[in-house]
Write an enzyme that holds these catalytic residues in place. Structure first.
Site, PDB file in Angstrom:
ATOM      1  N   GLU A  25      33.407 119.103   4.273  1.00 28.51           N
ATOM      2  CA  GLU A  25      34.458 119.911   3.656  1.00 28.51           C
ATOM      3  C   GLU A  25      33.991 120.570   2.366  1.00 28.51           C
ATOM      4  OE1 GLU A  25      36.608 116.704   6.053  1.00 28.51           O
ATOM      5  OE2 GLU A  25      34.824 116.827   4.770  1.00 28.51           O
ATOM      6  N   LYS A  27      30.919 121.604   1.519  1.00 27.15           N
ATOM      7  CA  LYS A  27      30.072 122.755   1.862  1.00 27.15           C
ATOM      8  C   LYS A  27      30.934 123.958   2.233  1.00 27.15           C
ATOM      9  CE  LYS A  27      27.160 124.250   5.745  1.00 27.15           C
ATOM     10  NZ  LYS A  27      26.039 124.927   5.084  1.00 27.15           N
ATOM     11  N   GLY A 447       8.371 131.938   9.216  1.00 25.94           N
ATOM     12  CA  GLY A 447       8.687 131.524  10.580  1.00 25.94           C
ATOM     13  C   GLY A 447      10.088 131.865  11.020  1.00 25.94           C
ATOM     14  N   HIS A 709      15.503 131.087  -1.494  1.00 29.18           N
ATOM     15  CA  HIS A 709      16.628 130.204  -1.752  1.00 29.18           C
ATOM     16  C   HIS A 709      17.664 130.845  -2.663  1.00 29.18           C
ATOM     17  CE1 HIS A 709      13.894 127.239  -0.024  1.00 29.18           C
ATOM     18  NE2 HIS A 709      14.967 126.528   0.231  1.00 29.18           N
TER      19      HIS A 709
END
Length: 772
Positions: A25, A27, A447, A709
């Site tokens: 929750e 996240k 990748g 990121h």
């Protein structure tokens, strides 16, 4: 342990608990806030309810003292940076305008301001935001979060203990801020920081804290006499404050070593020590310093980092020995339970026999409570739990599920020759250049490409039976075609298929190897809102059939440019899994390496000329004590070479590492004997390139020029400048151009723009190089 009552009732506690909630929750709320779908008030209200639910659950389970302050929107070290007012100059305006948005700007960056650097939390797969400090740093106390969360727990009628990152560890984890000389030592700011901690402690006491825990895990690493002196000074200062709660100084992940007598002599009220695995040496060390008479000892006897049931009788034996060494002994896990999933009982697809062997956060909490009860009231009080635990341990030890004679025979037959390429690097690289025909400063990615909502929906639909295998595979083919087409148009030199079919870089392979189990609800925080489900390595490992060859060769059929095969290396397969603890790690690594060797050889046979075997966890798994490094690096580097050494000289082997400190393992990176290595470098301003140059690293390297990121798009000029910095350390004929890491978590618009800028930067810098 005899059946008797301890002199003082033992209490059960934990240092921290999973933050995300049973259905992640937290996240969902945070990402909803970032996208404008959740208000700040709704986010705060939802987070507060998750905290209260955790505390109620712990108290109901029998935990006597719940932790506060361990809950975080993103990272507890970032929370500490806010608490001490060490906000970087580039983020101060944003933080002043809106504290929540400023907090997330430090974590994720904005288009105009780079985020804080991110790296691994000791030898775990959790990432923290690195504090940036300098001689001009001014600390100011802001304990609002810590005080308000303590008051929330006290309002529920609970006994609560605030948990803070300790001042010494905070400074040892910090780095010089941008523009500050690299030789600046953040620990020199200790005397400036301690009054701020004193103010925070006074505020927590005023809010009702009887105890405050100060975490000092950095002290389990090798520390100089100056650093140990700083720790002594810090706790002499904090321990002699008149306006403070009782202080519990906590360490975990390993043995304290020379720091133990320092803390034992400090005027603090208790120590929390790890008594699992290599940290079991703390018991002998504690006896050697005469114990902790009159002080509280919190004994971490339940392993907070693995998922196997505790040996309760062995833990009780340890606890019984400790009773004579401290004024009071309480029971805990070895570290925060942040590092394990929430509840094993949620797993409906794991065989019941194996499920009995597993303990997630909820089950570990029950173990802690049972041990505290046994310590306080004697073994008769927990006779049923002990009998059940003995049966579970015996079941695992005797189970034929965990052993495969063919795998063990193959592993025993490995020789040194199997882990060596057939030709040395200079001969291989000449063959590879002739075979691949790549330009100077070749461009590639790591990748993965964005995992879109459509891809995740397709996987969910396949699992639920809403679509068939043929329809799912058509969607995967379409996604691969889009990725190949974009890379060709963008001008990348070595392409990837994008990994559309993969749920996770470890789980995808674990699902296809014997010996692994996967979970449905076993989520663990990696960083921020990034959660992973580490698979469970429970038995001997083998590869029944090829895992990646089909999709790699399909991608290669769409282009004339080389397409990299993408695999996860053996050390990372171990580090990002919960690994069996009934045999040495090196033995398990060799089994995984042999399974991957078969895949590498099959990729080459199918026409793949570039194969990347990622080892981002090589550094994070490095033991915290230098004396333990050689043994680990010997089996870890051998496992990588065993995976990759069966190919022809003209097949180019790549590897990748990210978000860790690499300076102390450059020799190990060299020993991998990979032809090309790509590494995180954008946030650290090419530090790793300088470290490779200082070592004399002789092979090709791609220090990242794009920080994946963060959602910000690096400009062409920014990427070009990082590339020029890299060229000052690595010659052009050995330098690759790539992002820091895979692009799975990014969106397509930012990915397209960033990679187009990356390729443009490479072309600009190529043009600046002399013809020679």
């Amino acid at each position: 342990m005899t059946t008797r009552t301890a002199a003082a009732p033992a209490r059960a506690t934990v240092y921290g608990y999973p933050r995300q909630g049973p259905d992640r929750e937290l996240k969902k709320a945070i990402e909803g806030y970032w996208k404008g779908r959740v208000t700040a008030d709704a986010l705060r209200a939802g987070a507060a309810e998750l905290r209260r639910a955790n505390w109620r659950e712990l108290a109901a389970a029998g935990i006597h003292e719940v932790p506060t302050g361990d809950f975080s929107y993103y990272d507890h070290v970032l929370d500490t940076t806010v608490m001490v007012g060490a906000i970087p100059a580039r983020h101060r305006a944003a933080a002043a305008a809106n504290a929540l948005d400023g907090y997330f700007a430090m974590a994720r960056g904005t288009q105009d301001a780079a985020p804080l650097e991110m790296t691994k939390w000791f030898d775990t797969n959790y990432h923290y935001l690195v504090p940036e400090l300098g001689p001009d740093t001014v600390f100011t106390a802001d304990p609002a979060k810590q005080v308000s969360e303590l008051k929330e727990a006290l309002a529920l009628g609970l006994t609560a203990r605030p948990v803070l990152v300790g001042p010494v560890t905070y400074l040892l984890l910090a780095k010089p801020a941008p523009g500050v000389p690299a030789d600046f030592d953040p620990l020199s700011l200790l005397d400036r920081l301690l009054p701020v901690y004193a103010e925070v402690l006074a505020d927590l006491r005023a809010a009702g804290a009887e105890w405050v825990q100060l975490d000092e895990p950095a002290l389990v690493q090798d520390r100089t006499s100056d650093e140990l002196s700083a720790a002594s000074r810090a706790y002499r200062h904090l321990g002699t404050l008149t306006d403070r709660p009782k202080l519990l100084v906590a360490s975990y992940f390993d043995r304290l070593g020379d720091a133990l007598p320092v803390l034992a002599k400090a005027p603090v009220d208790g120590l929390a020590l790890d008594f699992t695995e290599s940290a079991a040496a703390n018991l002998d060390a504690l006896a050697a310093v005469g114990g902790l008479p009159g002080k509280r000892l919190v004994a971490g006897v339940v392993n907070g980092r693995n998922i196997w049931v505790n040996d309760l009788e062995q833990s009780l034996s340890t606890l019984a020995t400790l009773l004579g060494l401290a004024g009071r002994v309480d029971v805990a896990a070895s570290c925060s339970l942040l590092h394990v999933p929430l509840d094993a009982a949620l797993e409906q697809d794991i065989e019941p026999q194996i499920l009995r062997w597993l303990a997630f956060a909820k089950q570990k909490t029950a173990e802690i409570v049972t041990l505290a009860e046994g310590l306080a009231q004697g073994t008769d009080a927990i006779a049923g739990e002990l009998a059940s635990n003995r049966a579970d341990l015996a079941s695992r030890a005797a189970s034929p599920i965990t052993r495969d004679p063919a795998v063990r025979a193959r592993t025993e037959a490995v020789t040194d020759v199997d882990a060596r390429r057939s030709q040395p690097y200079p001969e291989r690289t000449a063959a590879q250049r002739a075979h691949l025909g790549l330009p100077l400063l070749p461009t590639t990615t790591i990748g993965s490409f964005p995992q879109t909502g459509e891809l995740r929906t397709a996987r969910a639909d396949l699992r639920a039976g809403r679509i068939g295998t043929a329809a799912y595979e058509e969607r995967i083919k379409a996604a691969i075609g889009e990725v190949i087409s974009f890379q060709e148009k963008a001008g990348l030199d070595v392409l990837v298929h994008g990994e559309a079919e993969r749920n996770d870089m470890v789980q995808y392979f674990a699902e296809q190897l014997t010996g692994y189990l996967t979970t449905e609800h076993g989520w663990v925080q990696s960083y921020g809102t990034r959660y992973v489900r580490p698979p469970i390595l429970a038995a001997d490992i083998s590869r029944p059939k090829p895992m990646t060859v089909r999709w790699t060769t399909y991608a290669q059929s769409l282009t004339s440019r080389p397409v990299k095969g993408m695999l996860t290396g053996p050390v990372t397969m171990l580090a990002w899994s919960f690994v069996r603890d009934d045999q040495p790690l090196g033995h398990t690594a060799r089994q995984v390496a042999l399974a991957l060797r078969d895949e590498v050889n099959d990729l080459e046979a199918a026409g793949t000329s570039v194969i990347q075997v990622d080892e981002p966890a090589l550094r994070e798994t490095l033991p915290l004590r230098a004396t333990d490094h050689p043994a680990y690096l010997t089996w870890a580097t051998e496992a990588f070479r065993l995976s990759t050494s069966g190919v022809r000289p003209d097949t180019q082997i790549h590897t990748h590492m990210c978000y860790a400190e690499f300076g102390d393992i450059v020799q190990a990176i060299d020993d991998l004997d990979a032809d090309v290595i790509s590494l995180e470098a954008a946030r650290s301003h090419m530090q790793v390139a300088r470290e490779l140059a200082a070592h004399g690293y002789p092979r090709q390297a791609g220090p990242g020029v794009y920080d994946i990121h963060s959602p910000r798009v690096p400009s062409t000029g920014e990427a070009a400048e990082l590339l020029r910095t890299g060229l000052r350390a690595i010659p052009a004929e050995r330098l690759w151009v790539n992002p820091d890491c895979g692009l799975k978590t990014r969106g397509w618009p930012e990915t397209r723009a960033s990679l187009e800028n990356l390729v443009a930067a490479a072309r600009i810098v190529r043009g600046e190089l002399s013809p020679s």
